[in-house]
Design a protein around this motif. Structure first.
Motif, PDB file in Angstrom:
ATOM      1  N   LEU A   1      -1.096   7.225   3.466  1.00  0.00           N
ATOM      2  CA  LEU A   1      -2.164   6.859   3.091  1.00  0.00           C
ATOM      3  C   LEU A   1      -2.860   7.712   2.462  1.00  0.00           C
ATOM      4  CD1 LEU A   1      -4.826   5.177   4.368  1.00  0.00           C
ATOM      5  CD2 LEU A   1      -5.404   7.063   5.551  1.00  0.00           C
ATOM      6  N   ALA A   2      -2.350   8.955   2.666  1.00  0.00           N
ATOM      7  CA  ALA A   2      -2.384   9.972   1.447  1.00  0.00           C
ATOM      8  C   ALA A   2      -1.957  10.194   0.206  1.00  0.00           C
ATOM      9  CB  ALA A   2      -2.305  11.456   1.802  1.00  0.00           C
ATOM     10  N   PHE A   3      -0.671   9.531  -0.015  1.00  0.00           N
ATOM     11  CA  PHE A   3      -0.579   9.367  -1.603  1.00  0.00           C
ATOM     12  C   PHE A   3      -0.823   7.810  -1.372  1.00  0.00           C
ATOM     13  CE2 PHE A   3       3.189   6.610  -3.769  1.00  0.00           C
ATOM     14  CZ  PHE A   3       3.381   7.883  -4.141  1.00  0.00           C
ATOM     15  N   GLY A   4      -1.676   7.085  -1.201  1.00  0.00           N
ATOM     16  CA  GLY A   4      -1.824   5.941  -1.606  1.00  0.00           C
ATOM     17  C   GLY A   4      -3.536   6.424  -2.454  1.00  0.00           C
ATOM     18  N   ALA A   5      -4.078   6.926  -1.546  1.00  0.00           N
ATOM     19  CA  ALA A   5      -5.649   7.039  -2.341  1.00  0.00           C
ATOM     20  C   ALA A   5      -5.686   7.218  -3.595  1.00  0.00           C
ATOM     21  CB  ALA A   5      -6.769   8.219  -0.919  1.00  0.00           C
ATOM     22  N   PRO A   6      -5.065   8.318  -4.042  1.00  0.00           N
ATOM     23  CA  PRO A   6      -5.287   9.272  -5.195  1.00  0.00           C
ATOM     24  C   PRO A   6      -4.244   8.053  -6.626  1.00  0.00           C
ATOM     25  CG  PRO A   6      -3.040  10.927  -3.813  1.00  0.00           C
ATOM     26  CD  PRO A   6      -4.479   9.988  -3.227  1.00  0.00           C
ATOM     27  N   LEU A   7      -3.607   7.167  -5.942  1.00  0.00           N
ATOM     28  CA  LEU A   7      -2.252   6.380  -6.600  1.00  0.00           C
ATOM     29  C   LEU A   7      -3.014   4.923  -6.800  1.00  0.00           C
ATOM     30  CD1 LEU A   7       0.182   4.799  -7.326  1.00  0.00           C
ATOM     31  CD2 LEU A   7       0.741   4.024  -5.272  1.00  0.00           C
ATOM     32  N   LEU A   8      -3.845   4.779  -6.201  1.00  0.00           N
ATOM     33  CA  LEU A   8      -5.447   3.771  -6.188  1.00  0.00           C
ATOM     34  C   LEU A   8      -6.407   4.290  -6.855  1.00  0.00           C
ATOM     35  CD1 LEU A   8      -3.640   2.115  -3.130  1.00  0.00           C
ATOM     36  CD2 LEU A   8      -3.115   0.889  -5.348  1.00  0.00           C
ATOM     37  N   GLY A   9      -6.458   5.475  -6.734  1.00  0.00           N
ATOM     38  CA  GLY A   9      -8.065   6.000  -6.433  1.00  0.00           C
ATOM     39  C   GLY A   9      -8.860   5.879  -5.692  1.00  0.00           C
ATOM     40  N   SER A  10      -8.550   5.254  -5.133  1.00  0.00           N
ATOM     41  CA  SER A  10      -9.498   4.252  -3.748  1.00  0.00           C
ATOM     42  C   SER A  10      -9.163   4.185  -2.228  1.00  0.00           C
ATOM     43  CB  SER A  10      -9.788   2.377  -3.761  1.00  0.00           C
ATOM     44  OG  SER A  10     -10.273   2.189  -3.018  1.00  0.00           O
ATOM     45  N   THR A  11      -9.590   5.662  -1.115  1.00  0.00           N
ATOM     46  CA  THR A  11      -9.147   4.832   0.380  1.00  0.00           C
ATOM     47  C   THR A  11      -8.960   3.967   0.188  1.00  0.00           C
ATOM     48  OG1 THR A  11     -10.879   7.307   0.076  1.00  0.00           O
ATOM     49  CG2 THR A  11      -9.908   5.598   2.221  1.00  0.00           C
ATOM     50  N   VAL A  12     -10.757   3.303   0.354  1.00  0.00           N
ATOM     51  CA  VAL A  12     -10.617   1.580   0.628  1.00  0.00           C
ATOM     52  C   VAL A  12      -9.245   1.061   0.160  1.00  0.00           C
ATOM     53  CG1 VAL A  12     -11.485  -0.479   0.245  1.00  0.00           C
ATOM     54  CG2 VAL A  12     -13.280   1.266   0.168  1.00  0.00           C
ATOM     55  N   LEU A  13      -9.035   0.899  -1.136  1.00  0.00           N
ATOM     56  CA  LEU A  13      -7.523   0.108  -1.114  1.00  0.00           C
ATOM     57  C   LEU A  13      -6.542   0.824  -0.200  1.00  0.00           C
ATOM     58  CD1 LEU A  13      -7.776  -0.576  -4.845  1.00  0.00           C
ATOM     59  CD2 LEU A  13      -8.620  -1.842  -3.110  1.00  0.00           C
ATOM     60  N   ALA A  14      -6.364   2.180  -0.567  1.00  0.00           N
ATOM     61  CA  ALA A  14      -5.157   2.153   0.621  1.00  0.00           C
ATOM     62  C   ALA A  14      -5.564   1.856   1.687  1.00  0.00           C
ATOM     63  CB  ALA A  14      -5.300   4.102   0.883  1.00  0.00           C
ATOM     64  N   PHE A  15      -6.645   2.260   2.312  1.00  0.00           N
ATOM     65  CA  PHE A  15      -6.109   1.004   4.255  1.00  0.00           C
ATOM     66  C   PHE A  15      -5.989  -0.275   4.041  1.00  0.00           C
ATOM     67  CE2 PHE A  15      -9.279   4.822   5.347  1.00  0.00           C
ATOM     68  CZ  PHE A  15      -8.481   5.145   6.677  1.00  0.00           C
ATOM     69  N   ALA A  16      -6.632  -0.405   3.069  1.00  0.00           N
ATOM     70  CA  ALA A  16      -5.980  -2.533   3.284  1.00  0.00           C
ATOM     71  C   ALA A  16      -4.657  -2.357   2.600  1.00  0.00           C
ATOM     72  CB  ALA A  16      -7.069  -2.507   1.549  1.00  0.00           C
ATOM     73  N   LEU A  17      -4.319  -2.039   2.297  1.00  0.00           N
ATOM     74  CA  LEU A  17      -2.496  -1.579   1.678  1.00  0.00           C
ATOM     75  C   LEU A  17      -2.117  -1.015   3.425  1.00  0.00           C
ATOM     76  CD1 LEU A  17      -0.232  -2.698  -0.300  1.00  0.00           C
ATOM     77  CD2 LEU A  17      -0.220  -0.420  -0.785  1.00  0.00           C
ATOM     78  N   GLN A  18      -2.361  -0.351   3.589  1.00  0.00           N
ATOM     79  CA  GLN A  18      -1.686   0.148   5.352  1.00  0.00           C
ATOM     80  C   GLN A  18      -2.009  -1.150   6.214  1.00  0.00           C
ATOM     81  OE1 GLN A  18      -4.510   1.550   8.093  1.00  0.00           O
ATOM     82  NE2 GLN A  18      -2.463   1.537   8.947  1.00  0.00           N
ATOM     83  N   ARG A  19      -3.533  -1.658   6.248  1.00  0.00           N
ATOM     84  CA  ARG A  19      -3.932  -2.908   6.706  1.00  0.00           C
ATOM     85  C   ARG A  19      -2.928  -4.134   6.840  1.00  0.00           C
ATOM     86  NH1 ARG A  19      -7.832  -0.924  10.655  1.00  0.00           N
ATOM     87  NH2 ARG A  19      -8.172   0.773  10.782  1.00  0.00           N
ATOM     88  N   GLY A  20      -2.024  -4.221   5.760  1.00  0.00           N
ATOM     89  CA  GLY A  20      -2.106  -5.462   5.636  1.00  0.00           C
ATOM     90  C   GLY A  20      -2.885  -6.508   4.766  1.00  0.00           C
ATOM     91  N   TRP A  21      -4.286  -6.235   4.509  1.00  0.00           N
ATOM     92  CA  TRP A  21      -4.887  -7.298   3.656  1.00  0.00           C
ATOM     93  C   TRP A  21      -4.611  -7.990   3.011  1.00  0.00           C
ATOM     94  CZ3 TRP A  21      -9.598  -3.893   4.949  1.00  0.00           C
ATOM     95  CH2 TRP A  21     -10.254  -4.029   5.610  1.00  0.00           C
ATOM     96  N   ILE A  22      -4.334  -6.596   2.075  1.00  0.00           N
ATOM     97  CA  ILE A  22      -3.716  -7.479   0.277  1.00  0.00           C
ATOM     98  C   ILE A  22      -1.591  -6.098  -0.361  1.00  0.00           C
ATOM     99  CG2 ILE A  22      -5.933  -7.029  -0.691  1.00  0.00           C
ATOM    100  CD1 ILE A  22      -5.630  -4.097  -1.761  1.00  0.00           C
ATOM    101  N   SER A  23      -1.373  -7.107  -1.019  1.00  0.00           N
ATOM    102  CA  SER A  23       0.149  -6.344  -1.204  1.00  0.00           C
ATOM    103  C   SER A  23      -0.110  -5.345  -2.297  1.00  0.00           C
ATOM    104  CB  SER A  23       1.038  -7.911  -2.098  1.00  0.00           C
ATOM    105  OG  SER A  23       0.217  -8.142  -3.315  1.00  0.00           O
ATOM    106  N   GLY A  24       1.393  -4.316  -2.370  1.00  0.00           N
ATOM    107  CA  GLY A  24       1.014  -3.875  -3.857  1.00  0.00           C
ATOM    108  C   GLY A  24       0.961  -4.103  -4.598  1.00  0.00           C
TER     109      GLY A  24
END
Length: 241
Positions: free
Chosen positions: A172-195
C-alpha cells in the motif's frame, strides 16, 4: 577475486546457479545454491506465502551475468516488508494518510467538457465505492486549488492501513505514491481493479493530453515502466491472499 566483489559502480556478478523456494517454520524462504537469501543489511527474506517467495525467486532466477537489483521490484519490496515496515508501522500509516490528504481522484477538471466527463465517469465511481465499502468520505473539488480532507477520513485511512499485515502495508505504501492516490492503492489491494486499470485511472489527464497533442517518446517510456510496476503490485497483492 572474492565472491560478490565488484569494482565501484560495477553491477555485482551473478554468484549462484540454483534458486529454490522452501517452507520453514515462519513462512517461505528463497535460497541461492542452498543459502537463504539475505538483504544487504543481512536480514533474511521470510515471505508469508509461497506465492510471494516464488515471485522473488523468479526475479533471481531471471538474472543474467550481472545482478540488476534496481529492476528487482518484488525482492526490494519484500525486504522493505521484512526490515523497514515492522519498526515503523505507525509512521508508514501516517504517510499513507498524508497522501490521502491530496488524493489525485479528488481533483476533477473544470474544463474542457470531455475531460470533465471522463473524470466523472471514471473517478466518480471509485470515490463512491471507497465511501460505500470502506467508509472513506473524500471531498471533491474542481481545478487545482487544494481541497482539505476531513480529519475523520484521514484517520480512517490510517486505521485501514494499520489493519494490514507488514507485506500488505508495504504494498500500500508503494502503491499510493506510484498511483498518486490512496484510493487507487486501496482499490488495487482489495482487488477492485487490475494494475493496468489502476494506472489508466491515475493517468487520465496525461492520456487526455496525449490524445490532443500526441505522445512524447520519453513520457511514453516512463508510463510503460510505471505500468509494469502497477502490474507487479497487482501480482503482489494477489500472492498475499
Amino acid at each position: 577475486m572474492a565472491k560478490g566483489f565488484k569494482e565501484p559502480g560495477e553491477k555485482p556478478r551473478r554468484f549462484y546457479k540454483t534458486v529454490e523456494v522452501r517452507a520453514c517454520d515462519d513462512g517461505f524462504e528463497v535460497t541461492l545454491d542452498g543459502r537463504v537469501l539475505r538483504s544487504p543489511r543481512g536480514g533474511k527474506l521470510m515471505a508469508p506465502t509461497r506465492a510471494i517467495a516464488e515471485m522473488c525467486a523468479e526475479e533471481w532466477a531471471g538474472q543474467g551475468e550481472h545482478i540488476e537489483m534496481a529492476a528487482m521490484h518484488v525482492t526490494r519490496l519484500a525486504f522493505t516488508a521484512v526490515e523497514a515496515i515492522p519498526p515503523a508501522r505507525e509512521a508508514v500509516a501516517d504517510q499513507i494518510a498524508q497522501y490521502a490528504g491530496s488524493d489525485l481522484l479528488c481533483y476533477f477538471a473544470d474544463s474542457p467538457a470531455a475531460l470533465v466527463e471522463r473524470h466523472e465517469n471514471h473517478w466518480g465511481p471509485m470515490l463512491d465505492r471507497a465511501r460505500e465499502e470502506i467508509g472513506l468520505v473524500f471531498l471533491r473539488t474542481s481545478g487545482i486549488q487544494h481541497q482539505e480532507q476531513p480529519a475523520e477520513t484521514l484517520a480512517r485511512v490510517k486505521s485501514l492501513a494499520l489493519e494490514l499485515n507488514d507485506f500488505e502495508l508495504a504494498g500500500l505504501a508503494f502503491g499510493a505514491p506510484l498511483l498518486g492516490s490512496t484510493v487507487l492503492a486501496f482499490a488495487l489491494q482489495r482487488g477492485w481493479i487490475s494494475g493496468d486499470q489502476a494506472m489508466e485511472l491515475s493517468r487520465l489527464d496525461e492520456t487526455f493530453q496525449e490524445e490532443q497533442w500526441g505522445v512524447d517518446e520519453e513520457a511514453a517510456e516512463r508510463a510503460a515502466n510505471l505500468k509494469l510496476e502497477a502490474r507487479m503490485l497487482e501480482r503482489w497483492f494477489k500472492a498475499l491472499k
